[in-house]
Design an enzyme around this catalytic site. Structure first.
Site, PDB file in Angstrom:
ATOM      1  N   GLY A  40       0.869  -1.181   0.000  1.00  0.00           N
ATOM      2  CA  GLY A  40       0.000   0.000   0.000  1.00  0.00           C
ATOM      3  C   GLY A  40       0.896   1.217   0.000  1.00  0.00           C
ATOM      4  O   GLY A  40       2.033   1.146   0.464  1.00  0.00           O
ATOM      5  N   GLY A  43       1.529   5.992   4.071  1.00  0.00           N
ATOM      6  CA  GLY A  43       0.421   6.534   4.860  1.00  0.00           C
ATOM      7  C   GLY A  43      -0.862   5.726   4.759  1.00  0.00           C
ATOM      8  O   GLY A  43      -1.911   6.145   5.243  1.00  0.00           O
ATOM      9  N   SER A  44      -0.800   4.532   4.162  1.00  0.00           N
ATOM     10  CA  SER A  44      -2.027   3.747   3.965  1.00  0.00           C
ATOM     11  C   SER A  44      -2.422   2.937   5.196  1.00  0.00           C
ATOM     12  O   SER A  44      -3.501   2.352   5.236  1.00  0.00           O
ATOM     13  CB  SER A  44      -1.870   2.816   2.757  1.00  0.00           C
ATOM     14  OG  SER A  44      -0.757   1.968   2.927  1.00  0.00           O
ATOM     15  N   GLY A  45      -1.524   2.866   6.197  1.00  0.00           N
ATOM     16  CA  GLY A  45      -1.895   2.171   7.433  1.00  0.00           C
ATOM     17  C   GLY A  45      -1.128   0.885   7.687  1.00  0.00           C
ATOM     18  O   GLY A  45      -1.433   0.152   8.636  1.00  0.00           O
ATOM     19  N   LYS A  46      -0.115   0.605   6.880  1.00  0.00           N
ATOM     20  CA  LYS A  46       0.609  -0.666   7.002  1.00  0.00           C
ATOM     21  C   LYS A  46       1.290  -0.796   8.378  1.00  0.00           C
ATOM     22  O   LYS A  46       1.146  -1.819   9.047  1.00  0.00           O
ATOM     23  CB  LYS A  46       1.653  -0.806   5.886  1.00  0.00           C
ATOM     24  CG  LYS A  46       1.073  -0.668   4.482  1.00  0.00           C
ATOM     25  CD  LYS A  46       2.120  -0.831   3.402  1.00  0.00           C
ATOM     26  CE  LYS A  46       3.232   0.183   3.406  1.00  0.00           C
ATOM     27  NZ  LYS A  46       2.822   1.572   3.126  1.00  0.00           N
ATOM     28  N   GLU A 171       9.389  -3.286   6.312  1.00  0.00           N
ATOM     29  CA  GLU A 171      10.411  -2.935   5.305  1.00  0.00           C
ATOM     30  C   GLU A 171      11.819  -3.289   5.770  1.00  0.00           C
ATOM     31  O   GLU A 171      12.684  -2.413   5.897  1.00  0.00           O
ATOM     32  CB  GLU A 171      10.326  -1.450   4.977  1.00  0.00           C
ATOM     33  CG  GLU A 171       8.993  -1.095   4.328  1.00  0.00           C
ATOM     34  CD  GLU A 171       9.003   0.313   3.788  1.00  0.00           C
ATOM     35  OE1 GLU A 171       9.925   0.614   3.016  1.00  0.00           O
ATOM     36  OE2 GLU A 171       8.115   1.082   4.143  1.00  0.00           O
TER      37      GLU A 171
HETATM   38  N1  LIG Z   1       2.158   8.894  15.525  1.00  0.00           N
HETATM   39  C1  LIG Z   1       1.203   9.316  14.690  1.00  0.00           C
HETATM   40  N2  LIG Z   1       0.414  10.369  15.007  1.00  0.00           N
HETATM   41  C2  LIG Z   1      -0.571  10.791  14.180  1.00  0.00           C
HETATM   42  N3  LIG Z   1      -0.857  10.218  12.989  1.00  0.00           N
HETATM   43  C3  LIG Z   1      -0.096   9.160  12.615  1.00  0.00           C
HETATM   44  C4  LIG Z   1       0.972   8.656  13.431  1.00  0.00           C
HETATM   45  N4  LIG Z   1       1.534   7.602  12.787  1.00  0.00           N
HETATM   46  C5  LIG Z   1       0.854   7.461  11.636  1.00  0.00           C
HETATM   47  N5  LIG Z   1      -0.129   8.381  11.526  1.00  0.00           N
HETATM   48  C6  LIG Z   1      -1.073   8.521  10.407  1.00  0.00           C
HETATM   49  O1  LIG Z   1      -1.771   7.293  10.260  1.00  0.00           O
HETATM   50  C7  LIG Z   1      -1.939   6.969   8.883  1.00  0.00           C
HETATM   51  C8  LIG Z   1      -1.317   5.585   8.606  1.00  0.00           C
HETATM   52  O2  LIG Z   1       0.102   5.659   8.819  1.00  0.00           O
HETATM   53  P1  LIG Z   1       1.074   4.397   8.738  1.00  0.00           P
HETATM   54  O3  LIG Z   1       2.400   4.844   9.273  1.00  0.00           O
HETATM   55  O4  LIG Z   1       0.423   3.240   9.385  1.00  0.00           O
HETATM   56  O5  LIG Z   1       1.154   4.180   7.166  1.00  0.00           O
HETATM   57  P2  LIG Z   1       2.172   3.280   6.331  1.00  0.00           P
HETATM   58  O6  LIG Z   1       1.353   2.648   5.272  1.00  0.00           O
HETATM   59  O7  LIG Z   1       2.924   2.393   7.243  1.00  0.00           O
HETATM   60  O8  LIG Z   1       3.160   4.346   5.682  1.00  0.00           O
HETATM   61  P3  LIG Z   1       4.727   4.168   5.245  1.00  0.00           P
HETATM   62  O9  LIG Z   1       4.743   3.305   4.010  1.00  0.00           O
HETATM   63  O10 LIG Z   1       5.135   5.575   4.961  1.00  0.00           O
HETATM   64  O11 LIG Z   1       5.441   3.567   6.414  1.00  0.00           O
HETATM   65  C9  LIG Z   1      -1.278   8.100   8.096  1.00  0.00           C
HETATM   66  O12 LIG Z   1      -2.285   9.014   7.716  1.00  0.00           O
HETATM   67  C10 LIG Z   1      -0.337   8.743   9.095  1.00  0.00           C
HETATM   68  O13 LIG Z   1      -0.180  10.114   8.831  1.00  0.00           O
END
Ligand SMILES: Nc1ncnc2c1ncn2[C@@H]1O[C@H](COP(=O)(O)OP(=O)(O)OP(=O)(O)O)[C@@H](O)[C@H]1O
Length: 290
Positions: A40, A43-46, A171
């Site tokens: 994803g 920022g998709s939530g992974k 990752e």
């Molecule tokens: N500590 C936090 N405080 C506020 N919002 C957060 C925090 N961590 C993540 N988010 C938000 O939650 C959502 C999901 O983030 P997440 O880190 O789970 O995505 P991800 O798919 O792992 O991204 P990446 O590939 O960049 O690691 C995003 O909108 C992000 O901005």
């Protein structure tokens, strides 16, 4: 150990003006011993999803069943240690969490913290270091004197020393060179195949998904938008492109060949499958290429 998420939502900084959705109504089962990839865009939530798999985060709504433990918003942080030992989480850039004076001490820290004797902890640490390919000559060195790739391995050994049933990898090969990446992916495949350890891998590398995963979960905007085998998930390139996701390189190359009229019977997902199809096209009678 099976993990079942049932209508899980997670809100960061709930109740503040900065509140944001991390997960939205995710229901999914991660089967015992499976190799699952999560893809994803940023920022998709992974990462938020991963942290629910060992109760580092607790759902704002819904439930997470990890083996026989049910985790809800109300679950206390007490007594989560045994669960954290069974579900090992390797963070992105895990080497940033190294802290001990020596490699050996760093890897033995987890087992000791979880009640192992000094001797047991060292035995488990040495075994884990062997698994990740860190030679005995490094055991008494400072982890900070090692190369980036070696530091990453030591950090992963620290998680393996807990002898987890499930390994969660965010990752794990980011920033490594191709050889280092291939070696680590080979290690995870061996742990899965030979020791039955379940793997949950977050990756942006579609080749790794095609080569190793049995199932794929696709996340977007905190929601689970698709799940299936790699073949099912990679079957619709237009849909993937709309999610800002790509195909594995072998599949991209095969599609270019097809566009130029090369009659490949199917779109292969791995280099090996592509090579086999090309051999078939070039030598339909089954003769060996000369
Ligand atoms: N500590 C936090 N405080 C506020 N919002 C957060 C925090 N961590 C993540 N988010 C938000 O939650 C959502 C999901 O983030 P997440 O880190 O789970 O995505 P991800 O798919 O792992 O991204 P990446 O590939 O960049 O690691 C995003 O909108 C992000 O901005």
């Amino acid at each position: 150990m099976e993990i079942v998420l049932d209508h899980v939502s997670y809100t960061y900084q709930a109740g503040t003006p900065f509140a944001g959705d991390g997960l939205r109504d995710v229901s999914v089962t991660i089967p015992d011993g499976a190799y699952t990839a999560i893809i994803g865009q940023t920022g998709s939530g992974k990462s938020t999803l991963l942290q629910h798999l060992n109760a580092l985060l607790k759902p704002t709504a819904g439930t997470v069943k990890i083996g026989d433990r049910l985790i809800t918003a109300k679950t206390s942080n007490k007594n989560l240690k045994p669960l954290r030992a069974k579900v090992g989480l390797v963070f992105q850039f895990a080497e940033n969490q190294l802290f001990e004076e020596t490699v050996e001490k760093d890897v033995a820290f987890g087992p000791k913290n979880f009640g192992a004797t000094e001797e047991q902890a060292l035995t488990q640490a040495h075994h884990a270091l062997q698994l990740v390919g860190i030679d005995e000559q490094y055991y008494q060195q400072s982890p900070f004197d090692l190369s980036g790739g070696q530091m990453r391995r030591v950090a992963i050994a620290g998680v393996l020393a807990m002898e987890p049933e499930l390994l969660i990898l965010d990752e794990p090969t980011a920033g490594l060179d191709p050889k280092g990446r291939a070696e680590l992916m080979g290690l995870f495949a061996t742990l899965h195949r030979e020791q039955g350890i379940g793997i949950v891998l977050v990756t942006h590398q579609m080749e790794d998904v095609a080569n190793f995963a049995e199932r794929v979960l696709v996340m977007a905007h905190g929601q689970l938008i698709k799940q299936g085998t790699p073949a099912e998930v990679f079957a619709d390139p237009a849909w993937l492109a709309a999610q800002h996701l790509g195909l594995p390189r072998a599949a991209q190359f095969a599609r270019q060949l097809q566009a130029k009229g090369v009659p490949l019977p199917a779109v292969p997902l791995t280099e090996k499958a592509l090579a086999q199809e090309l051999i078939q096209v070039l030598h339909p009678e089954g003769g060996r290429p000369s």
